[in-house]
Design a protein around this motif. Sequence first.
Motif, PDB file in Angstrom:
ATOM      1  N   ARG A 172     -34.400  33.450  -7.345  1.00 27.56           N
ATOM      2  CA  ARG A 172     -34.278  32.007  -7.090  1.00 27.56           C
ATOM      3  C   ARG A 172     -35.366  31.185  -7.768  1.00 27.56           C
ATOM      4  NH1 ARG A 172     -30.434  30.927  -3.357  1.00 27.56           N
ATOM      5  NH2 ARG A 172     -29.641  32.727  -2.236  1.00 27.56           N
ATOM      6  N   ASP A 173     -36.516  31.748  -7.949  1.00 28.43           N
ATOM      7  CA  ASP A 173     -37.629  31.032  -8.565  1.00 28.43           C
ATOM      8  C   ASP A 173     -37.482  31.123 -10.087  1.00 28.43           C
ATOM      9  OD1 ASP A 173     -40.003  29.668  -8.999  1.00 28.43           O
ATOM     10  OD2 ASP A 173     -41.228  31.471  -8.774  1.00 28.43           O
ATOM     11  N   VAL A 174     -36.678  30.244 -10.641  1.00 31.38           N
ATOM     12  CA  VAL A 174     -36.348  30.306 -12.059  1.00 31.38           C
ATOM     13  C   VAL A 174     -37.350  29.497 -12.871  1.00 31.38           C
ATOM     14  CG1 VAL A 174     -34.572  29.884 -13.794  1.00 31.38           C
ATOM     15  CG2 VAL A 174     -33.908  30.424 -11.451  1.00 31.38           C
ATOM     16  N   LYS A 175     -37.954  30.159 -13.835  1.00 27.17           N
ATOM     17  CA  LYS A 175     -38.839  29.480 -14.780  1.00 27.17           C
ATOM     18  C   LYS A 175     -37.968  28.954 -15.915  1.00 27.17           C
ATOM     19  CE  LYS A 175     -42.505  31.026 -12.631  1.00 27.17           C
ATOM     20  NZ  LYS A 175     -42.649  30.529 -11.324  1.00 27.17           N
ATOM     21  N   THR A 176     -38.193  27.713 -16.287  1.00 28.83           N
ATOM     22  CA  THR A 176     -37.408  27.097 -17.352  1.00 28.83           C
ATOM     23  C   THR A 176     -38.336  26.424 -18.357  1.00 28.83           C
ATOM     24  OG1 THR A 176     -37.186  24.951 -16.234  1.00 28.83           O
ATOM     25  CG2 THR A 176     -35.495  26.610 -15.746  1.00 28.83           C
ATOM     26  N   VAL A 177     -37.762  26.087 -19.493  1.00 39.82           N
ATOM     27  CA  VAL A 177     -38.456  25.258 -20.470  1.00 39.82           C
ATOM     28  C   VAL A 177     -37.609  24.007 -20.683  1.00 39.82           C
ATOM     29  CG1 VAL A 177     -39.669  27.144 -21.622  1.00 39.82           C
ATOM     30  CG2 VAL A 177     -37.418  26.482 -22.432  1.00 39.82           C
ATOM     31  N   ARG A 178     -38.257  22.964 -21.163  1.00 39.98           N
ATOM     32  CA  ARG A 178     -37.571  21.702 -21.442  1.00 39.98           C
ATOM     33  C   ARG A 178     -37.220  21.634 -22.929  1.00 39.98           C
ATOM     34  NH1 ARG A 178     -42.278  20.110 -19.392  1.00 39.98           N
ATOM     35  NH2 ARG A 178     -42.690  18.948 -21.301  1.00 39.98           N
ATOM     36  N   PRO A 179     -36.218  20.874 -23.285  1.00 40.28           N
ATOM     37  CA  PRO A 179     -35.830  20.780 -24.694  1.00 40.28           C
ATOM     38  C   PRO A 179     -36.874  20.107 -25.575  1.00 40.28           C
ATOM     39  CG  PRO A 179     -34.569  19.228 -23.369  1.00 40.28           C
ATOM     40  CD  PRO A 179     -35.344  20.090 -22.411  1.00 40.28           C
ATOM     41  N   ASP A 180     -37.789  19.336 -24.973  1.00 41.62           N
ATOM     42  CA  ASP A 180     -38.815  18.652 -25.763  1.00 41.62           C
ATOM     43  C   ASP A 180     -40.103  19.463 -25.871  1.00 41.62           C
ATOM     44  OD1 ASP A 180     -39.551  18.382 -23.089  1.00 41.62           O
ATOM     45  OD2 ASP A 180     -40.154  16.288 -23.287  1.00 41.62           O
ATOM     46  N   GLN A 181     -40.114  20.690 -25.366  1.00 44.77           N
ATOM     47  CA  GLN A 181     -41.270  21.564 -25.537  1.00 44.77           C
ATOM     48  C   GLN A 181     -41.155  22.290 -26.879  1.00 44.77           C
ATOM     49  OE1 GLN A 181     -40.960  23.275 -21.336  1.00 44.77           O
ATOM     50  NE2 GLN A 181     -43.161  23.378 -21.750  1.00 44.77           N
ATOM     51  N   SER A 182     -42.280  22.810 -27.343  1.00 39.84           N
ATOM     52  CA  SER A 182     -42.292  23.494 -28.640  1.00 39.84           C
ATOM     53  C   SER A 182     -41.827  24.939 -28.504  1.00 39.84           C
ATOM     54  CB  SER A 182     -43.708  23.474 -29.225  1.00 39.84           C
ATOM     55  OG  SER A 182     -44.555  24.329 -28.478  1.00 39.84           O
ATOM     56  N   ALA A 183     -41.413  25.497 -29.632  1.00 42.49           N
ATOM     57  CA  ALA A 183     -41.028  26.906 -29.681  1.00 42.49           C
ATOM     58  C   ALA A 183     -42.206  27.780 -29.267  1.00 42.49           C
ATOM     59  CB  ALA A 183     -40.552  27.270 -31.078  1.00 42.49           C
ATOM     60  N   GLN A 184     -43.411  27.377 -29.627  1.00 45.98           N
ATOM     61  CA  GLN A 184     -44.598  28.146 -29.262  1.00 45.98           C
ATOM     62  C   GLN A 184     -44.771  28.176 -27.739  1.00 45.98           C
ATOM     63  OE1 GLN A 184     -48.281  26.840 -31.004  1.00 45.98           O
ATOM     64  NE2 GLN A 184     -49.367  28.671 -30.335  1.00 45.98           N
ATOM     65  N   GLU A 185     -44.558  27.048 -27.080  1.00 49.06           N
ATOM     66  CA  GLU A 185     -44.649  27.013 -25.619  1.00 49.06           C
ATOM     67  C   GLU A 185     -43.579  27.907 -24.994  1.00 49.06           C
ATOM     68  OE1 GLU A 185     -46.125  22.781 -24.061  1.00 49.06           O
ATOM     69  OE2 GLU A 185     -44.521  22.617 -25.560  1.00 49.06           O
ATOM     70  N   ALA A 186     -42.366  27.844 -25.529  1.00 47.88           N
ATOM     71  CA  ALA A 186     -41.285  28.685 -25.003  1.00 47.88           C
ATOM     72  C   ALA A 186     -41.639  30.153 -25.172  1.00 47.88           C
ATOM     73  CB  ALA A 186     -39.967  28.362 -25.701  1.00 47.88           C
ATOM     74  N   ALA A 187     -42.148  30.517 -26.339  1.00 48.59           N
ATOM     75  CA  ALA A 187     -42.540  31.910 -26.591  1.00 48.59           C
ATOM     76  C   ALA A 187     -43.653  32.340 -25.642  1.00 48.59           C
ATOM     77  CB  ALA A 187     -42.953  32.083 -28.044  1.00 48.59           C
ATOM     78  N   SER A 188     -44.593  31.452 -25.364  1.00 47.32           N
ATOM     79  CA  SER A 188     -45.676  31.768 -24.421  1.00 47.32           C
ATOM     80  C   SER A 188     -45.136  32.020 -23.022  1.00 47.32           C
ATOM     81  CB  SER A 188     -46.700  30.634 -24.381  1.00 47.32           C
ATOM     82  OG  SER A 188     -47.392  30.558 -25.594  1.00 47.32           O
ATOM     83  N   PHE A 189     -44.164  31.196 -22.594  1.00 47.62           N
ATOM     84  CA  PHE A 189     -43.534  31.405 -21.287  1.00 47.62           C
ATOM     85  C   PHE A 189     -42.830  32.759 -21.254  1.00 47.62           C
ATOM     86  CE2 PHE A 189     -43.221  26.608 -20.665  1.00 47.62           C
ATOM     87  CZ  PHE A 189     -44.217  26.581 -19.708  1.00 47.62           C
TER      88      PHE A 189
END
Length: 143
Positions: free
Chosen positions: A9-26
């Motif tokens: 239930r505790d879903v981690k998400t990224v936003r479309p305005d975040q960078s690819a680097q931030e997504a990769a870090s997550f």
Amino acid sequence: MKVSEVMTRDVKTVRPDQSAQEAASFMLSEDAGSMPVSEGDRLIGMITDRDIAVRGVAKGYGPDTLVRELMTGDVLCARDDESIEDVAAKMSRAQVRRMPVVDSNERLCGIVSLGDLARETDDQSAEQALEGVSAPGGQHNQG
């Protein structure tokens, strides 16, 4: 058994305005190869390590590229009231290891993984999904 009983239930998400680097870090911190992309509680896409490393690099995109440029917008989801057998079959056909779960209002409410199915069930659901995920795939169509 319903997928809502086994999903995370505790879903981690990224936003479309975040960078690819931030997504990769997550992805690195969560030890996940894919992350849901959301605006508020609405699922608008998925981004995978493959989207970043293969598609992004192939197109010459850098680490500052926005997630919206790399994500897949047409996302296959499970409904929270679906049976785990039906979700396992979907995962197998789509050859995915993680699938977002939405409620009746189309809001992101969880994510289910092969691990969730394997931990929480004693039937063939996880095995069925794993066989589909592991099978050789056809031509990839990721835009």
